[in-house]
Structure formats: structure tokens, C-alpha cells
Design a protein around this motif. Structure first.
Motif, PDB file in Angstrom:
ATOM      1  N   GLU A 180      44.570  51.458  48.273  1.00 21.99           N
ATOM      2  CA  GLU A 180      43.820  50.371  48.991  1.00 21.99           C
ATOM      3  C   GLU A 180      42.585  49.943  48.083  1.00 21.99           C
ATOM      4  O   GLU A 180      42.450  48.642  47.860  1.00 21.99           O
ATOM      5  CB  GLU A 180      43.645  50.721  50.370  1.00 21.99           C
ATOM      6  N   GLU A 181      41.670  50.645  47.634  1.00 23.37           N
ATOM      7  CA  GLU A 181      40.459  50.374  46.967  1.00 23.37           C
ATOM      8  C   GLU A 181      40.787  49.845  45.874  1.00 23.37           C
ATOM      9  O   GLU A 181      39.951  48.796  45.312  1.00 23.37           O
ATOM     10  CB  GLU A 181      39.470  51.451  47.009  1.00 23.37           C
ATOM     11  N   THR A 182      41.732  50.272  44.943  1.00 16.86           N
ATOM     12  CA  THR A 182      42.102  49.921  43.536  1.00 16.86           C
ATOM     13  C   THR A 182      42.682  48.623  43.672  1.00 16.86           C
ATOM     14  O   THR A 182      42.390  47.608  42.751  1.00 16.86           O
ATOM     15  CB  THR A 182      43.041  50.921  42.875  1.00 16.86           C
ATOM     16  N   GLU A 228      42.150  42.646  42.765  1.00 20.17           N
ATOM     17  CA  GLU A 228      41.877  41.276  43.342  1.00 20.17           C
ATOM     18  C   GLU A 228      40.408  40.586  43.087  1.00 20.17           C
ATOM     19  O   GLU A 228      40.488  39.529  42.716  1.00 20.17           O
ATOM     20  CB  GLU A 228      41.807  41.087  44.932  1.00 20.17           C
ATOM     21  N   LEU A 229      39.377  41.511  43.252  1.00 19.08           N
ATOM     22  CA  LEU A 229      37.987  40.877  42.835  1.00 19.08           C
ATOM     23  C   LEU A 229      37.810  40.478  41.217  1.00 19.08           C
ATOM     24  O   LEU A 229      37.515  39.627  41.004  1.00 19.08           O
ATOM     25  CB  LEU A 229      37.036  42.160  43.026  1.00 19.08           C
ATOM     26  N   GLU A 284      40.426  39.543  39.612  1.00 17.67           N
ATOM     27  CA  GLU A 284      41.115  38.224  39.219  1.00 17.67           C
ATOM     28  C   GLU A 284      40.475  37.018  39.671  1.00 17.67           C
ATOM     29  O   GLU A 284      40.276  36.009  38.930  1.00 17.67           O
ATOM     30  CB  GLU A 284      42.505  38.437  39.638  1.00 17.67           C
ATOM     31  N   ALA A 285      39.766  37.113  40.858  1.00 15.85           N
ATOM     32  CA  ALA A 285      38.852  36.269  41.439  1.00 15.85           C
ATOM     33  C   ALA A 285      37.851  35.743  40.412  1.00 15.85           C
ATOM     34  O   ALA A 285      37.353  34.667  40.408  1.00 15.85           O
ATOM     35  CB  ALA A 285      38.534  36.615  42.849  1.00 15.85           C
ATOM     36  N   ASP A 286      37.106  36.840  39.767  1.00 15.67           N
ATOM     37  CA  ASP A 286      35.938  36.588  38.829  1.00 15.67           C
ATOM     38  C   ASP A 286      36.531  36.221  37.532  1.00 15.67           C
ATOM     39  O   ASP A 286      35.620  36.177  36.594  1.00 15.67           O
ATOM     40  CB  ASP A 286      34.955  37.933  38.980  1.00 15.67           C
ATOM     41  N   GLY A 287      37.765  36.369  37.180  1.00 18.59           N
ATOM     42  CA  GLY A 287      38.493  35.990  35.956  1.00 18.59           C
ATOM     43  C   GLY A 287      37.904  37.158  34.867  1.00 18.59           C
ATOM     44  O   GLY A 287      37.833  36.891  33.568  1.00 18.59           O
ATOM     45  N   ASP A 288      37.782  38.387  35.501  1.00 19.21           N
ATOM     46  CA  ASP A 288      37.269  39.592  34.513  1.00 19.21           C
ATOM     47  C   ASP A 288      38.299  40.338  34.351  1.00 19.21           C
ATOM     48  O   ASP A 288      38.676  41.159  35.067  1.00 19.21           O
ATOM     49  CB  ASP A 288      36.169  40.345  35.139  1.00 19.21           C
ATOM     50  N   GLU A 289      38.912  40.288  33.054  1.00 18.77           N
ATOM     51  CA  GLU A 289      40.208  41.035  32.819  1.00 18.77           C
ATOM     52  C   GLU A 289      39.952  42.707  32.485  1.00 18.77           C
ATOM     53  O   GLU A 289      40.948  43.339  32.870  1.00 18.77           O
ATOM     54  CB  GLU A 289      40.695  40.538  31.492  1.00 18.77           C
ATOM     55  N   SER A 290      38.609  42.800  32.244  1.00 19.37           N
ATOM     56  CA  SER A 290      38.425  44.182  31.978  1.00 19.37           C
ATOM     57  C   SER A 290      38.663  44.964  33.137  1.00 19.37           C
ATOM     58  O   SER A 290      39.018  46.178  33.331  1.00 19.37           O
ATOM     59  CB  SER A 290      37.058  44.370  31.220  1.00 19.37           C
ATOM     60  N   ILE A 291      37.946  44.415  34.480  1.00 24.84           N
ATOM     61  CA  ILE A 291      38.308  45.029  35.727  1.00 24.84           C
ATOM     62  C   ILE A 291      39.743  45.001  36.147  1.00 24.84           C
ATOM     63  O   ILE A 291      39.966  46.247  36.721  1.00 24.84           O
ATOM     64  CB  ILE A 291      37.440  44.344  36.701  1.00 24.84           C
ATOM     65  N   VAL A 292      40.367  44.029  35.693  1.00 23.57           N
ATOM     66  CA  VAL A 292      41.917  44.292  36.098  1.00 23.57           C
ATOM     67  C   VAL A 292      42.707  45.166  35.450  1.00 23.57           C
ATOM     68  O   VAL A 292      43.296  46.102  35.822  1.00 23.57           O
ATOM     69  CB  VAL A 292      42.481  42.869  35.967  1.00 23.57           C
ATOM     70  N   ASP A 293      42.197  45.248  33.935  1.00 20.31           N
ATOM     71  CA  ASP A 293      42.688  46.449  33.199  1.00 20.31           C
ATOM     72  C   ASP A 293      42.303  47.730  33.803  1.00 20.31           C
ATOM     73  O   ASP A 293      43.187  48.590  33.753  1.00 20.31           O
ATOM     74  CB  ASP A 293      42.157  46.224  31.910  1.00 20.31           C
TER      75      ASP A 293
END
Length: 376
Positions: free
Chosen positions: A76-78, A83-84, A86-95
Motif C-alpha cells: 500500500e505504501e509503495t 503515485e506521488l 508520478e504526480a510530481d513528475g519525478d521518475e527517480s521516485i517512480v523507479d
């Protein structure tokens, strides 16, 4: 959200759901609460042996329940992190989130694999007994092929393999044999092999090169320790001694050192000719009989829980658990799970793990060979 992340999340949810169902969450949680309460009682350690057994059960149950809760929470947390990002456009967080999900999937798959071996005696050593069916030389040769297959499988797992009993066939092969496999989870792995095994091939013993079908039965039962009390009335047993015979070397004896015990109420027969000492063979045969009776009780409990029939059947048509076809095509198929291999030579050389995993997964989670995916 990325397709890869959604796919990983779906796999984890499905696996976690299967684990939750296998655990029977409400029942397991109630049992853990009961064990916690018992462990807090002032007289809990008065019986140290019983207390240690209950504490082992408590530790194991707590680990399985808490790990599942943590996996579901991490999922759930991951997903929220992804989602955060992607919302911020930060690909490093999505990765980062995708990598965390991949590691979480590996963990839940490992937990599924561990659940396959949650039976009462799954960690024990095991006996594998092989008997040829009707058909003379053909079936006796097939029984010998199965003996080689399970010996090779045990060696692949680095189990110690001991020949306990061996009766030669009339022309070739064997009428029966019993081996002992010593190693962690030997019974947990091998227990699904009990049943009738069917071979279809061009007979090497037929001068007209016709296709023959042969049957042999396999019976698997765990070695039990002194903590499991199985009471046997000796008056219910017939004990016979006879001259050992078999594979040559240490298995040949010139005295009546081999021992056979027949438990008349159940019809169970065990035999041992492993040692030159009749006394040692008798002790081993008694241990085998206790193990067979214990395994019969485990089967009875499993049948009651699963409401299915699982018992020893006739060695012939309609009862086989697996078919090994060498002609006119090459295939091994498990009739319980539908799992199939196109390389029977590898299977007969001991490559059985995938068949066993599919059958274990069916027992634990239900369904066919895909009930548990990617268990390696």
C-alpha cells in the motif's frame, strides 16, 4: 501508473491473498492470542518440553501473520509513493517504487514457497516404498526405473539415500524396494509422490517391439522421532524373518537377518534387510511401521480437512497420479495438476521438482499447476 508497477502490484495482491487464505487468518489469529495468553501463565514452564513446543508454534505463527501484515502494508505504501512520484513528475521516485515492488514480490514468492512445507512432519526424513504392479517383467523393470529416479532426485537435493529393503524381480527389475532419504524437508517434498505411476513404451523385452503399459505404486511416509507416540499392540503384528537378497555386496546375506512385520488390523507390511544384524533390522522395521501408521493418521486428517479421497488404490488403470509416455511421443503428465514435461528422460533422471511444486501448490492453495507462479 506504469504497466510494470500495476502488474507487480497485482501479482503481490494475488499471492498475499493466497497466503491469507492458506493461513485461515481468523483461526490463526485466535490461536496466536491463545498461545500468548498461555505463555503468560505462571505455571507455563512447569512442563518444559510442552512449553518449548508451544513457544515454537507461537514463534512460527507470529512470524507468518506479522510478515503478511507487513507485506500488505508495504504494498500500500509503495503504491502511494509511486503515485506521488508520478504526480510530481519525478521518475527517480517512480523507479524506486518499482524496485521496491520487485523486491516485495520476491519476498512474497519466498513466503509462498515456505507455506508449501507447513505440514506437521514436512521437515522430517522420509521413506519411499516402490512396488511393481501386475505384468511381470515389464512392471518390475518399471519399478526399478522409479527406484533409480527417486535415488537420483534425492542425490540432486543432497539427501543421504539408504536402501532399506530390496526384492529382485523374476527376470529383471525389482518386485519392491524401500529407500530412506535423509535431509531437511525430505518428506515435505516427496509426500505428493504417493500413488500409481504409469509407463507407456516399446518394450525392450518384446521381440515384436510392441507398445506396453506398465504400472508401479509409490508410497511415501515420514520418519518420526521419539516425541511422536504411536502405540502398537505387538499381538496385532506378525513378524517373519528371511534371508536377505538384493542388489549384491552388503545387501546379500547368508542368514535369516531380514525382517518383515505385518500389522494385521491395517494390513500394512514393512520389511528391512539393510543390516546383517537381525536385531537392527527388526528395530528399523518397527520404526518403519510406526512411521506408516503415523502417515496414515496424517492422511486421515488431510482427507477430513480437504473433503477429498486420498488413499492407497489398485495398481492399475484409472488410479495413476502420473503417466510417463516414451512412445509414440515423449511426455510426462501429472493427472492431478495437469503439469506436463516434454523431456521424460530428464524426469526419469530425477528432475521432479516442478511436478512436486505443482502438486504441493494444489494441496496448499488449490487449483492447477499455475496456482503458485514463479516458485523457484
Amino acid at each position: 501508473m506504469r504497466a510494470e508497477i500495476l502488474s507487480l502490484a497485482d501479482d503481490i495482491k494475488q499471492s498475499a491473498g493466497l497466503l491469507r487464505r492458506h493461513l485461515d487468518w481468523d483461526t490463526s489469529y485466535a490461536r496466536l492470542q491463545e498461545l500468548n495468553h498461555l505463555s503468560e501463565q505462571p505455571d507455563f514452564w512447569n512442563d518444559a518440553e510442552k512449553a518449548q513446543k508451544l513457544m515454537r508454534e507461537r514463534t512460527d505463527l507470529d512470524d507468518r501473520l506479522s510478515s503478511l501484515v507487513r507485506i500488505e502494508k508495504d504494498l500500500e505504501e509503495t503504491l502511494e509513493l509511486a503515485e506521488l512520484g508520478e504526480a510530481d513528475g519525478d521518475e527517480s521516485i517512480v523507479d524506486e517504487a518499482q524496485g521496491a515492488l520487485a523486491r516485495l514480490k520476491d519476498e512474497v514468492v519466498e513466503r509462498q514457497f515456505e507455506a508449501l512445507f507447513s505440514g506437521e512432519a514436512d521437515n522430517n526424513d522420509t521413506y519411499i516404498e516402490i512396488n511393481s504392479g501386475a505384468g511381470g517383467t515389464e512392471s518390475q523393470d518399471w519399478a526399478n526405473m522409479l527406484l533409480r529416479m527417486y535415488t537420483r532426485w534425492g542425490e540432486r537435493h543432497r539427501f543421504k539415500v539408504e536402501l532399506i529393503d530390496f526384492t529382485d524381480g523374476e527376470t529383471a527389475g525389482i518386485k519392491s524396494a524401500t529407500i530412506l532419504l535423509k535431509g531437511n524437508k525430505a518428506y515435505g517434498w516427496a509426500k505428493v509422490e504417493s500413488g500409481v505411476h504409469r509407463l507407456v513404451r516399446i518394450s525392450p523385452y518384446d521381440s515384436n517391439a510392441r507398445r506396453h503399459t506398465s504400472f508401479a505404486s509409490v508410497w511415501v511416509y515420514p520418519v518420526i522421532d521419539d516425541s511422536i507416540n504411536i502405540e502398537i499392540n505387538e499381538s496385532d503384528c506378525r513378524i517373519d524373518t528371511y534371508r536377505a537378497s538384493g542388489a549384491g555386496g552388503q545387501h546379500v546375506n547368508r542368514t535369516d537377518s531380514a525382517v518383515r512385520i505385518t500389522h494385521m488390523p491395517s494390513g500394512i507390511v514393512v520389511a528391512c534387510q539393510q543390516d546383517r544384524s537381525q536385531h537392527k533390522n527388526r528395530a528399523t522395521a518397527w520404526a518403519m511401521l510406526k512411521a506408516r501408521l503415523y502417515e496414515a493418521e496424517l492422511k486421515k486428517r488431510e482427507e477430513a480437512a480437504m473433503a477429498t479421497h486420498a488413499g492407497k488404490t489398485d495398481i492399475g488403470w484409472g488410479h495413476q497420479i502420473r503417466s510417463y509416455v516414451l512412445q509414440p511421443y515423449q511426455m510426462v503428465k501429472d493427472t492431478r495438476t495437469g503439469y506436463t514435461s516434454g523431456t521424460p528422460g530428464d524426469v526419469l533422471d530425477g528432475d521432479l521438482d516442478d511436478f512436486m511444486k505443482a502438486a504441493l501448490a494444489q494441496r496448499v492453495y488449490g487449483g492447477g499447476p499455475d496456482a503458485v507462479e514463479d516458485i523457484d
